[in-house]
Motif scaffolding. Structure first.
Motif, PDB file in Angstrom:
ATOM      1  N   ALA A  96      -5.028   4.612   8.937  1.00 20.92           N
ATOM      2  CA  ALA A  96      -6.141   4.810   9.858  1.00 20.92           C
ATOM      3  C   ALA A  96      -5.931   3.996  11.120  1.00 20.92           C
ATOM      4  O   ALA A  96      -5.574   2.815  11.057  1.00 20.92           O
ATOM      5  CB  ALA A  96      -7.451   4.421   9.180  1.00 20.92           C
ATOM      6  N   ASN A 148      -6.000   2.240   4.668  1.00 17.27           N
ATOM      7  CA  ASN A 148      -7.048   1.969   5.662  1.00 17.27           C
ATOM      8  C   ASN A 148      -7.288   0.461   5.751  1.00 17.27           C
ATOM      9  O   ASN A 148      -7.894  -0.132   4.864  1.00 17.27           O
ATOM     10  CB  ASN A 148      -8.338   2.696   5.275  1.00 17.27           C
ATOM     11  CG  ASN A 148      -9.402   2.590   6.352  1.00 17.27           C
ATOM     12  OD1 ASN A 148      -9.218   1.912   7.366  1.00 17.27           O
ATOM     13  ND2 ASN A 148     -10.523   3.243   6.135  1.00 17.27           N
ATOM     14  N   TYR A 156      -9.386  -1.759   7.286  1.00 18.85           N
ATOM     15  CA  TYR A 156     -10.618  -1.995   8.037  1.00 18.85           C
ATOM     16  C   TYR A 156     -10.891  -3.481   8.219  1.00 18.85           C
ATOM     17  O   TYR A 156     -11.859  -3.859   8.878  1.00 18.85           O
ATOM     18  CB  TYR A 156     -11.808  -1.309   7.351  1.00 18.85           C
ATOM     19  CG  TYR A 156     -11.888  -1.492   5.860  1.00 18.85           C
ATOM     20  CD1 TYR A 156     -12.267  -2.701   5.299  1.00 18.85           C
ATOM     21  CD2 TYR A 156     -11.561  -0.445   5.013  1.00 18.85           C
ATOM     22  CE1 TYR A 156     -12.325  -2.870   3.927  1.00 18.85           C
ATOM     23  CE2 TYR A 156     -11.620  -0.602   3.636  1.00 18.85           C
ATOM     24  CZ  TYR A 156     -12.004  -1.819   3.095  1.00 18.85           C
ATOM     25  OH  TYR A 156     -12.052  -1.977   1.738  1.00 18.85           O
TER      26      TYR A 156
END
Length: 472
Positions: free
Chosen positions: A339, A391, A393
């Motif tokens: 991502a 991902n 984050y």
């Protein structure tokens, strides 16, 4: 004889059916070469420069910047002459100006170098629907002694005929017609906002909202509420707040996430891991060899390599589900998506053949794709075909999350921020670098034991990077 050729928005590949005009690269009156980019469009996957297969003089453009066009809709018209003719005032122009490359765009450019353009400013070259353009002002006729016949350029759009035969409907997109049918709208009653009254999706959606507002308002009136209450209800339904269209990258993300949640029975498990040793190994790798050792090894590259090692042990998570055949499809190669947040929204570039890369190769490819994402240069092919997504984050300063699977994949690993926390280490309380890892997986492809085993292996590699040596 000179001809007026119409160039339509080509098939952009990857199942895309429409694109939004971001920026015109030519204007009416410009001389264009074969395969010269003429417009920049945004699809649901990437920004694309569209090259024109014709060489000549631009006589009309269809669609303002910000307009969404379906595949097959006209983009522009070009006046071209026979082979050997050169556009007026263009010294050294190629004879290709009267020809066509025959290339069909699929996704992005044809690879031919863009020629330098020069604008022709004849008195009447600005073209509108059904306006006559003297060809002599645009191209040199084949026989100089013979006057060039005028060419009629029409900007008229294709129109479908109403089902009852009562006249044409200015619409070219089957998606627009389908949307209208689903909501019982008569397209003959709509006025299109596109060129020459072309009915676009936004026109149908606006009519749908207006109908819903009218229905809600009528319902309020029938209930016998006060005039003030009716006004308040109407304002609520019509939506006085800012409306942001779900299109382009944001629309594609919305569709994919909605489809993931509606089709995939997902579950999430998570674990905290001591990343102190991993960070120490990264520092040692970057210190080895000094300044000439090449790019620094990133945490994301290390985590990506850990993921490929874990997928080799738990291939169930590198799969997809074919619901029609009721089959799980185990995929032989790992194409790792990661991502990336950009100004255009969230995108997921894909590292091809990640299972065959070491940490250095992985890091280099991630850096290359990240830069392309930031500049909007990713192609549709670089944004599709992933089999597993990572991902990170944690870059946003958050500890944990429950990721939504990137449909049609079977799993996504989420990584929170790495930060100093109290941790029991070797039987004593110590301050360690701790990270939370979360795995969302499709419960159809495996049970919790497999998912837990995958996540536990990832955590073990984070806590003891030497575990990876068996896989290198």
């Amino acid at each position: 004889m000179p001809q007026v050729l119409e160039f339509k928005l080509p098939d952009l590949g990857e199942g895309l059916t429409e694109a939004e005009i971001v920026r015109w690269l030519v204007e009416v009156g410009d001389v264009v070469a074969i395969d010269q980019p003429v417009v920049e469009v945004e699809t649901a996957k990437a920004m694309v420069e569209v090259p024109c297969p014709y060489g000549g003089v631009v006589t009309a453009r269809f669609g303002e910047e910000g307009t969404e066009l379906p595949v097959g809709a006209p983009l522009l018209t070009v006046v071209v002459g026979p082979a050997g003719a050169e556009p007026t005032g263009t010294a050294g122009s190629s004879a290709q100006s009267a020809e066509s490359s025959g290339n069909v765009l699929v996704g992005y450019g044809t690879g031919a170098p863009a020629a330098r353009r020069r604008r022709i400013r004849p008195e009447r070259l600005s073209v509108t629907a059904s306006e006559t353009v003297p060809v002599a002002a645009a191209v040199v006729p084949v026989v100089p002694a013979a006057p060039a016949a005028p060419v009629v350029v029409s900007a008229a759009r294709p129109a479908s005929v109403a089902a009852d035969g009562r006249g044409p409907v200015a619409v070219v997109s089957p998606l627009v017609r389908k949307l209208a049918r689903q909501h019982g709208l008569d397209l003959r009653q709509l006025t299109g906002s596109g060129p020459d009254g072309l009915i676009l999706r936004v026109d149908v959606e606006s009519a749908i909202r207006a109908a819903e507002t009218a229905t809600a308002t009528a319902g309020v009136a029938e209930a016998g509420v006060s005039t003030a209450a009716r006004s308040e209800a109407a304002r609520s339904v019509s939506g006085a707040g800012e409306r942001i269209p779900l299109r382009g990258v944001r629309g594609a993300v919305a569709d994919k996430l909605s489809r993931s949640r509606s089709e995939i029975p997902d579950a999430t498990c998570w674990v905290d891991a001591d990343a102190t040793e991993l960070m120490a190994v990264r520092a040692a790798m970057n210190a080895a060899g000094g300044p000439s050792a090449g790019p620094k090894v990133s945490v994301l590259a290390l985590l990506a390599r850990i993921c490929t090692a874990a997928l080799a042990r738990f291939p169930e998570l590198n799969s997809t589900v074919d619901p029609a055949a009721r089959e799980i499809v185990r995929l032989p190669d790992v194409h790792l998506g990661f991502a990336a947040q950009t100004e255009r929204g969230l995108v997921v570039p894909v590292v091809r053949d990640a299972h065959a890369r070491n940490v250095e190769s992985m890091g280099g490819e991630i850096a290359r794709l990240t830069e392309a994402a930031r500049t909007g240069a990713l192609t549709p092919a670089q944004l599709t075909g992933g089999t597993f997504t990572l991902n990170n984050y944690g870059v946003f300063g958050v500890d944990g999350s429950t990721p939504i699977i990137n449909h049609p994949e079977a799993a996504m690993l989420g990584v929170g921020r790495i930060m100093a926390k109290p941790w029991v280490y070797n039987g004593e309380l110590a301050v360690r670098q701790v990270v939370q890892l979360s795995l969302t997986f499709d419960h159809r492809v495996c049970d919790g034991g497999t998912a837990g085993g995958f996540l536990r292996y990832v955590a073990d590699c984070v806590e003891q990077p030497a575990v990876l040596l068996r896989m290198l």
